[in-house]
Write a protein that holds these residues in place. Structure first.
Motif, mmCIF file in Angstrom:
data_model
loop_
_atom_site.group_PDB
_atom_site.id
_atom_site.type_symbol
_atom_site.label_atom_id
_atom_site.label_comp_id
_atom_site.label_asym_id
_atom_site.label_seq_id
_atom_site.Cartn_x
_atom_site.Cartn_y
_atom_site.Cartn_z
ATOM 1 N N LYS A 1 -0.092 34.810 12.938
ATOM 2 C CA LYS A 1 -1.071 34.683 14.016
ATOM 3 C C LYS A 1 -1.040 33.301 14.642
ATOM 4 C CE LYS A 1 -5.649 34.552 13.372
ATOM 5 N NZ LYS A 1 -7.070 34.966 13.219
ATOM 6 N N ILE B 1 -0.133 41.323 25.885
ATOM 7 C CA ILE B 1 -0.373 41.516 24.456
ATOM 8 C C ILE B 1 -0.973 42.902 24.249
ATOM 9 C CG2 ILE B 1 -1.593 40.683 22.405
ATOM 10 C CD1 ILE B 1 -1.830 37.952 23.851
ATOM 11 N N THR C 1 -2.037 46.023 21.147
ATOM 12 C CA THR C 1 -2.566 46.026 19.776
ATOM 13 C C THR C 1 -2.328 47.385 19.116
ATOM 14 O OG1 THR C 1 -4.732 46.595 20.689
ATOM 15 C CG2 THR C 1 -4.312 44.273 20.247
ATOM 16 N N ASN D 1 -1.962 50.413 16.627
ATOM 17 C CA ASN D 1 -2.465 50.809 15.318
ATOM 18 C C ASN D 1 -1.850 52.172 14.997
ATOM 19 O OD1 ASN D 1 -3.855 52.706 16.875
ATOM 20 N ND2 ASN D 1 -5.749 51.525 16.857
ATOM 21 N N LEU E 1 0.535 43.151 18.440
ATOM 22 C CA LEU E 1 -0.155 42.774 17.208
ATOM 23 C C LEU E 1 -0.287 43.972 16.265
ATOM 24 C CD1 LEU E 1 -3.153 40.736 18.695
ATOM 25 C CD2 LEU E 1 -0.984 39.834 17.843
ATOM 26 N N ASP F 1 -2.360 45.842 14.548
ATOM 27 C CA ASP F 1 -3.803 46.035 14.430
ATOM 28 C C ASP F 1 -4.081 47.304 13.621
ATOM 29 O OD1 ASP F 1 -6.501 46.182 14.684
ATOM 30 O OD2 ASP F 1 -6.539 46.511 16.840
ATOM 31 N N ARG G 1 -1.866 41.971 8.859
ATOM 32 C CA ARG G 1 -2.720 42.592 9.864
ATOM 33 C C ARG G 1 -3.395 41.546 10.739
ATOM 34 N NH1 ARG G 1 -8.493 45.081 9.506
ATOM 35 N NH2 ARG G 1 -8.560 46.216 11.489
ATOM 36 N N GLY H 1 -7.271 43.178 16.645
ATOM 37 C CA GLY H 1 -7.351 42.781 18.043
ATOM 38 C C GLY H 1 -8.610 42.006 18.374
ATOM 39 N N PHE I 1 -8.206 38.434 17.281
ATOM 40 C CA PHE I 1 -7.288 37.679 18.127
ATOM 41 C C PHE I 1 -7.944 37.383 19.474
ATOM 42 C CE2 PHE I 1 -3.481 36.754 20.616
ATOM 43 C CZ PHE I 1 -2.746 35.996 19.719
ATOM 44 N N MET J 1 -4.435 41.172 27.777
ATOM 45 C CA MET J 1 -4.504 41.706 26.416
ATOM 46 C C MET J 1 -5.310 42.996 26.403
ATOM 47 S SD MET J 1 -5.996 39.998 22.908
ATOM 48 C CE MET J 1 -6.124 41.002 21.407
ATOM 49 N N VAL K 1 -7.609 45.499 24.471
ATOM 50 C CA VAL K 1 -8.506 45.227 23.344
ATOM 51 C C VAL K 1 -9.307 46.436 22.871
ATOM 52 C CG1 VAL K 1 -8.730 42.773 23.891
ATOM 53 C CG2 VAL K 1 -10.334 44.413 24.912
#
Length: 239
Positions: free
Chosen positions: A15, A37, A39, A41, A65, A67, A81, A84, A87, A179, A181
């Motif tokens: 990170k 960015i 995220t 999952n 990321l 997430d 991990r 989001g 971050f 990003m 989110v």
């Protein structure tokens, strides 16, 4: 650096390294085109198996990321991990430190504005704005970003809508971080409580969210499908 999980790029850097990369970008030390960015999952990874356009959007991002604890498990611990919402908080802190304007796009029934108000309670000098896409055009939103010299834009519309929206919006902007989110605005605004720390550490945030919003149960089926896919993949590789 990225590694693929079922065709989806996942960033495996720490990170702190990712935050340094973002800050250097905003300080003008790298490319000029927008920095994206995402995220992913387990739910998004499964969606990408059936929606190739969504897969392309995820894989075009500069940072993806991990997430979700399921991704860490599936990738056998080569990633850590990075939620989001955590971050996003780091980027807000960075923006406040550097006097950069932020923008919040999305959040139903004024949740985006409520989230911004909460953030400005924590950071009294934080500059920002919030808009709902349904109430403005992409062109007007891009103009808002450019005219206000906004540096970081958080888009919370749920997947894949938020990634699609960013892909359209970024074509009209330069030197901006976008990003996706998800439901972070709800958590920040207090509409959805975040799981206790012990549940976060065990990767059970999804279960806590399900208790608060039982209607999400159909979405959790994707987690079961993801687990099955991981187990199947490992079984095939052990033969």
């Amino acid at each position: 650096m990225k590694k693929q999980l079922f065709g989806v790029n996942i960033t495996i850097d720490s990170k702190n390294d990712i935050l340094s990369e973002v800050e250097n970008y905003l300080l003008g030390k790298s490319k000029k085109s927008p920095f994206v960015i995402v995220t992913p999952n387990p739910e998004q990874v499964m969606l990408a198996q059936h929606d190739k356009e969504f897969l392309k959007l995820l894989n075009k991002a500069d940072v993806a990321l991990p997430d979700g604890v399921g991704l860490v498990w599936a990738m056998k611990g080569i990633v850590s991990r990075i939620p989001g919402v955590d971050f996003m908080s780091d980027l807000v802190r960075m923006a406040n430190k550097n006097s950069w304007e932020i923008g919040l796009v999305g959040g139903w029934n004024g949740v985006g504005k409520k989230a911004l108000a909460e953030l400005q309670t924590s950071y009294a000098n934080l500059k920002g704005w919030a808009m709902e896409p349904e109430k403005t055009s992409v062109e007007k939103l891009a103009k808002q970003i450019i005219d206000s010299n906004t540096k970081i834009v958080f888009v919370g519309l749920g997947a894949p809508k938020q990634e699609e929206y960013i892909d359209v919006l970024k074509k009209q902007c330069k030197q901006v971080v976008f990003m996706s989110v998800g439901g972070a605005f709800d958590m920040i605004a207090g509409g959805v409580k975040r799981a206790p720390l012990w549940m976060q550490k065990l990767g059970l945030e999804w279960l806590y969210r399900l208790f608060q919003e039982p209607w999400r149960w159909k979405r959790q089926v994707a987690i079961i499908e993801f687990l099955f896919l991981v187990i199947k993949e490992r079984f095939l590789h052990t033969k």
